[in-house]
Structure formats: structure tokens, C-alpha cells
Design an enzyme around this catalytic site. Structure first.
Site, short mmCIF file in Angstrom:
data_model
loop_
_atom_site.label_atom_id
_atom_site.label_comp_id
_atom_site.label_asym_id
_atom_site.label_seq_id
_atom_site.Cartn_x
_atom_site.Cartn_y
_atom_site.Cartn_z
N ALA A 86 -2.23 -32.28 0.86
CA ALA A 86 -2.02 -32.66 2.25
C ALA A 86 -0.93 -33.70 2.43
O ALA A 86 -0.31 -33.78 3.49
CB ALA A 86 -3.33 -33.16 2.85
N THR A 87 -0.66 -34.49 1.41
CA THR A 87 0.45 -35.44 1.54
C THR A 87 1.74 -34.65 1.79
O THR A 87 2.53 -34.97 2.69
CB THR A 87 0.57 -36.31 0.28
OG1 THR A 87 -0.64 -37.06 0.13
CG2 THR A 87 1.75 -37.25 0.36
N GLN A 194 -9.92 -33.90 6.64
CA GLN A 194 -11.34 -34.26 6.62
C GLN A 194 -12.16 -33.41 7.57
O GLN A 194 -13.40 -33.48 7.55
CB GLN A 194 -11.52 -35.74 6.96
CG GLN A 194 -10.83 -36.69 5.99
CD GLN A 194 -11.54 -36.81 4.65
OE1 GLN A 194 -12.66 -36.35 4.46
NE2 GLN A 194 -10.87 -37.42 3.68
N ALA A 215 -7.28 -29.09 -0.68
CA ALA A 215 -8.41 -28.43 -1.36
C ALA A 215 -9.43 -29.43 -1.90
O ALA A 215 -10.63 -29.19 -1.84
CB ALA A 215 -7.89 -27.54 -2.49
N HIS A 216 -8.94 -30.56 -2.43
CA HIS A 216 -9.87 -31.41 -3.18
C HIS A 216 -10.81 -32.23 -2.30
O HIS A 216 -11.67 -32.94 -2.80
CB HIS A 216 -9.12 -32.31 -4.18
CG HIS A 216 -8.39 -33.49 -3.58
ND1 HIS A 216 -8.92 -34.75 -3.60
CD2 HIS A 216 -7.19 -33.58 -2.98
CE1 HIS A 216 -8.05 -35.60 -3.04
NE2 HIS A 216 -6.99 -34.91 -2.65
N CYS A 341 -6.87 -51.67 -2.24
CA CYS A 341 -6.22 -52.35 -3.36
C CYS A 341 -4.77 -51.90 -3.46
O CYS A 341 -4.40 -51.16 -4.36
CB CYS A 341 -6.93 -52.06 -4.66
SG CYS A 341 -8.67 -52.47 -4.62
C1 LIG Z 1 -6.85 -37.20 1.19
C2 LIG Z 1 -6.15 -37.18 2.48
C3 LIG Z 1 -4.78 -36.89 2.56
C4 LIG Z 1 -3.94 -36.62 1.33
O1 LIG Z 1 -4.27 -35.40 0.74
P1 LIG Z 1 -3.79 -35.07 -0.74
O2 LIG Z 1 -4.10 -33.61 -0.88
O3 LIG Z 1 -4.61 -35.92 -1.63
O4 LIG Z 1 -2.34 -35.35 -0.83
C5 LIG Z 1 -4.19 -36.87 3.79
N1 LIG Z 1 -4.88 -37.12 4.90
C6 LIG Z 1 -6.21 -37.41 4.87
C7 LIG Z 1 -6.93 -37.68 6.15
C8 LIG Z 1 -6.88 -37.46 3.67
O5 LIG Z 1 -8.17 -37.77 3.65
#
Ligand SMILES: *Cc1c(COP(=O)(O)O)cnc(C)c1O
Length: 417
Positions: A86-87, A194, A215-216, A341
């Protein structure tokens, strides 16, 4: 963590440490792993190989996954672009729209409690001459639609507001946001990491033009995600940010992560089938945890709206407790604190600060992120543990003592040292 000594204290059915940080990442569902495995071994083809069965097999698996992802969010498979997570999806959506529509305008609207993947992308665009409005949130974590309307002008090309917040779990009114955007001819991107797979999310009903998925966060593998890009009403175009072999119809080059994509697809399929029941179960567990903490402790409060919230999220402040001591006291439970952190310093969470919390209260906050594999026995263990630790820490707290004696802390003039 996980020492034999700690394990001895665990009640039957509870294995320590307990993972309760499912908004940071979620464990892989074994059904997802099972779907992925052949694509690491016998079915290792490159989905772009057009000349042999190995390639066709991989391509077919990718297209099945594309359908599974699309189905979860009410999209068409052609509208799904696979990414590394998602990044990358957030970067591609925001930078891709900014670049493609720069002649139409240079103004982007977002809000202060977005994930860093959105905020830092917007900050970079500011360096390139784009104008970004960061809307504040109300005390409940939600944006004010009036603020959004006022912020839009003739140069606005994109609004990017998340569907569900990763720290406090609040669900932004994306359907109304999308409607306002479309009335003004502005594109609407939402970070749906989310939300998708956890609460109902439909790109058409929710008036979304671009949506990021990972996905994760939904029991799939790390390092794979997707970006939804609307193809009609309106047809959205984005500039590629990674150039190369022209994969994903030129919008995201690079050999496809076939096992990862298969895993994302399977995770979406399972989420779609089980979301309703899982949501009910997690909400009940979450409310049980909340009820236990609130009935046994005073000076605790929930951060963010309880009405508009992810089922598995509880973010609570334990006032008059030092945050780090609290986390140390419950070190057999994996949760997140209200401290980010970043670098070496312990900064209070910018999300909690945006709700108006002071630094000390933000530090004393905990995000409990319940997920698919958490049990009632675990919730009961965690509740009892937190209650015990908070009570012990407060016995040592002069502030708590004073408050109990009825002293108004805001009226005290502290001696400088
Ligand atoms: C975890 C998260 C991301 C980043 O997703 P990645 O797949 O880890 O790069 C972006 N936005 C939200 C709201 C997230 O919780």
C-alpha cells in the site's frame, strides 16, 4: 518474551506472547499460504512469458487473483494494478494523479491523521510546487465535511482521505466525501488498507476513484498490494512512477510477484466470505475488552469514535500511567503504544495529538488490534494483565494520588527544575 517462566503463568488455552497488533500486520492465514505454495515451486513461471505453459499458468493465476481483489471491492478486474504494497499504491495514486492532471490544477486535499505513506507523498509534492491542504480532525477523529467543502477550489485535482485509520480505527465518511468530490469534478483516492476486507467497502457505492490495498493487513503476505483505478465515470488516468517492461498496462513495470499476488487474491476471497461473521466476532471481543478495562479502572478513555470504527480496534488512554512502564508491564502481549519510535526519540503519536491529546496522555495510550486468530481467553488474559499493571503503576504515581485526593492538577504551579 515467550520464556518458559512467562509461559507457566498463562491460563489454559493461552499461549504467550499474545499477538494483538493486527493493524500493524496480521499473521498469514494458512489457507493463503496453501494457495501460494505451488507458485514458489512447480508453478514458478514469469506471468509475462507468452511463449510457454509456465508463463500462461502464472498469468492465469494472476488474472484469477485480479478477479478476487476486484470482487471484494466491487470493481472490475481491469481496474486493479498490482504493486509491492500500500505504500507504493498510495505513492502511485497521488503522484500519478498529480503528474497526469497538473495542467488542470495543483491543489491536493488530505487530512492530518493519514498514514505516512500519504502524508509524506503529499509533502514531497509540495516541494515540486503542488499546494496541499491538511484538514484537521474533530475530537472523535473524523473530518468535518464543511471543512472539506471550504477547502476545495478551482485548482483542486485530488482529495485523498483514508477509509479507516490504522491507529484509532475510525471510519471516515468516505461515501459523502466521494459524493462531494464528484460534484466538483475532483478525483477521490482513499487508502483503504484497514477497511477493505474488514468492513463493507465498495468503490461504486462509496464514490471512490482510486483505492489502495495491502495483503498483509488482511492475513495475506507482506510485500504485495493493489491500487484500484476507476476506468469509467470518470475514466481516471495516472502517470506511471516505475518505468520498465510495461507490465500492468504500463502503469507499474516490474516482473509480477506471482506467489504474493496469488496470496493477496486468496486473502481477499476469504475476507469477502467471512467478513460479516468475523466482524461480529471481533466487535464482541473488542467490546468485552473495553468493558473489562472500563469497569475495573478509572481515568481510562477510548480514543476515536466508537460509533464509526473498525470492529477489531480499541485505542485507549490510561491516564496517570507512564506509557513505557505500562508497555514493559505487559510485555507478553504484543500491542502498539501511543508513541511512535521515529529515530531515537520517543515521539507521541501524531494521530492522537491531532485528536487533542496531550503528550503524556498520548504516551499512556495503547492500541489493541484484534484479529482473526485472537480468542476470548486471550482477551480475558490481556484485560486482567492490563488492569493489574495499571493499578500497580498508579499506586506509585503521585499524580494519581493527588487526583484521588481531589486536587485539581491544572491549578498546580509546578516548580521549574
Ligand atoms: C499498513 C498501512 C499502509 C502501508 O502498507 P504497506 O503494504 O505496509 O506498504 C498504508 N496505509 C495504512 C492505513 C496502513 O495501515
Amino acid at each position: 518474551m515467550g520464556s518458559a517462566a512467562a509461559q507457566e503463568q498463562a491460563p489454559a488455552g493461552v499461549t504467550l506472547p499474545i499477538y494483538m497488533d493486527n493493524q500493524a500486520t496480521s499473521p498469514l492465514d494458512l489457507r493463503v499460504l496453501e494457495a501460494m505454495t505451488p507458485y514458489f515451486t512447480s508453478k514458478f513461471g514469469n506471468a509475462a512469458s507468452r511463449n510457454h505453459a509456465f508463463g500462461w499458468e502464472a498469468e492465469q493465476a494472476v488474472e484469477t487473483a485480479r478477479e478476487q481483489v476486484a470482487r471484494l471491492i466491487g470493481a472490475n478486474a481491469k481496474e486493479i494494478i498490482f504493486t509491492s504494497g500500500a505504500t507504493e499504491s498510495d505513492n502511485l495514486a497521488i503522484k500519478g494523479v498529480a503528474e497526469m492532471y497538473h495542467e488542470r490544477g495543483n491543489h491536493i486535499i488530505t487530512q492530518v491523521t493519514e498514514h505516512k505513506a500519504v502524508l509524506d507523498t503529499c509533502k514531497r509534492l509540495e516541494k515540486y510546487g503542488y499546494r496541499v491542504t491538511y484538514l484537521p480532525v474533530k475530537a472523535d477523529g473524523l473530518i468535518d465535511l464543511e471543512d472539506l467543502m471550504r477547502a476545495m477550489d478551482e485548482k483542486t485535482i485530488l482529495v485523498t482521505i483514508m477509509a479507516a485509520n490504522n491507529e484509532i480505527g475510525v471510519l471516515q465518511p468516505i461515501r459523502e466525501i466521494g459524493r462531494l468530490c464528484h460534484e466538483k469534478g475532483v478525483l477521490f483516492h482513499t487508502d483503504a488498507v484497514q477497511a477493505a476486507g474488514k468492513v463493507s467497502f465498495n468503490v461504486n457505492e462509496d464514490n471512490v476513484d482510486l483505492a489502495s490495498i495491502s495483503a498483509h493487513k488482511i492475513y495475506g503476505p507482506k510485500g504485495v498490494g493493489a491500487l484500484y483505478v476507476r476506468r469509467r465515470n470518470p475514466r481516471v488516468q495516472i502517470s506511471a512512477q516505475i518505468d520498465g517492461g510495461g507490465h500492468e498496462r504500463g502503469m507499474r513495470s516490474g516482473t509480477l510477484n506471482v506467489p504474493g499476488i496469488v496470496g493477496l487474491g486468496k486473502a481477499c476471497e476469504i475476507a469477502q466470505e467471512e467478513m460479516k461473521e468475523e466482524g461480529r466476532r471481533l466487535e464482541a471481543l473488542r467490546d468485552r475488552l473495553k468493558q473489562k478495562l472500563e469497569s475495573e479502572l478509572d481515568y481510562v478513555h477510548v480514543n476515536g469514535s466508537m460509533e464509526r470504527r473498525l470492529p477489531g480496534n480499541l485505542n485507549m488512554s490510561f491516564v496517570y500511567v507512564e506509557g513505557e512502564s505500562l508497555l514493559m508491564g505487559i510485555n507478553d502481549v504484543a500491542v502498539s503504544s501511543g508513541s511512535a519510535c521515529t529515530s531515537a526519540t520517543l515521539e507521541p503519536s501524531y494521530v492522537l495529538k491531532a485528536l487533542g491529546l496531550g503528550d503524556d496522555v498520548a504516551h499512556s495510550s495503547i492500541r489493541f488490534g484484534l484479529g482473526r486468530f485472537n480468542t476470548r481467553a486471550e482477551v480475558d488474559y490481556v484485560a486482567a494483565k492490563v488492569v493489574d499493571v495499571v493499578k500497580k503503576l498508579r499506586e506509585l504515581s503521585p499524580l494519581y494520588e493527588m487526583v484521588k485526593e481531589g486536587i485539581d492538577l491544572t491549578k498546580i504551579e509546578w516548580q521549574a527544575h
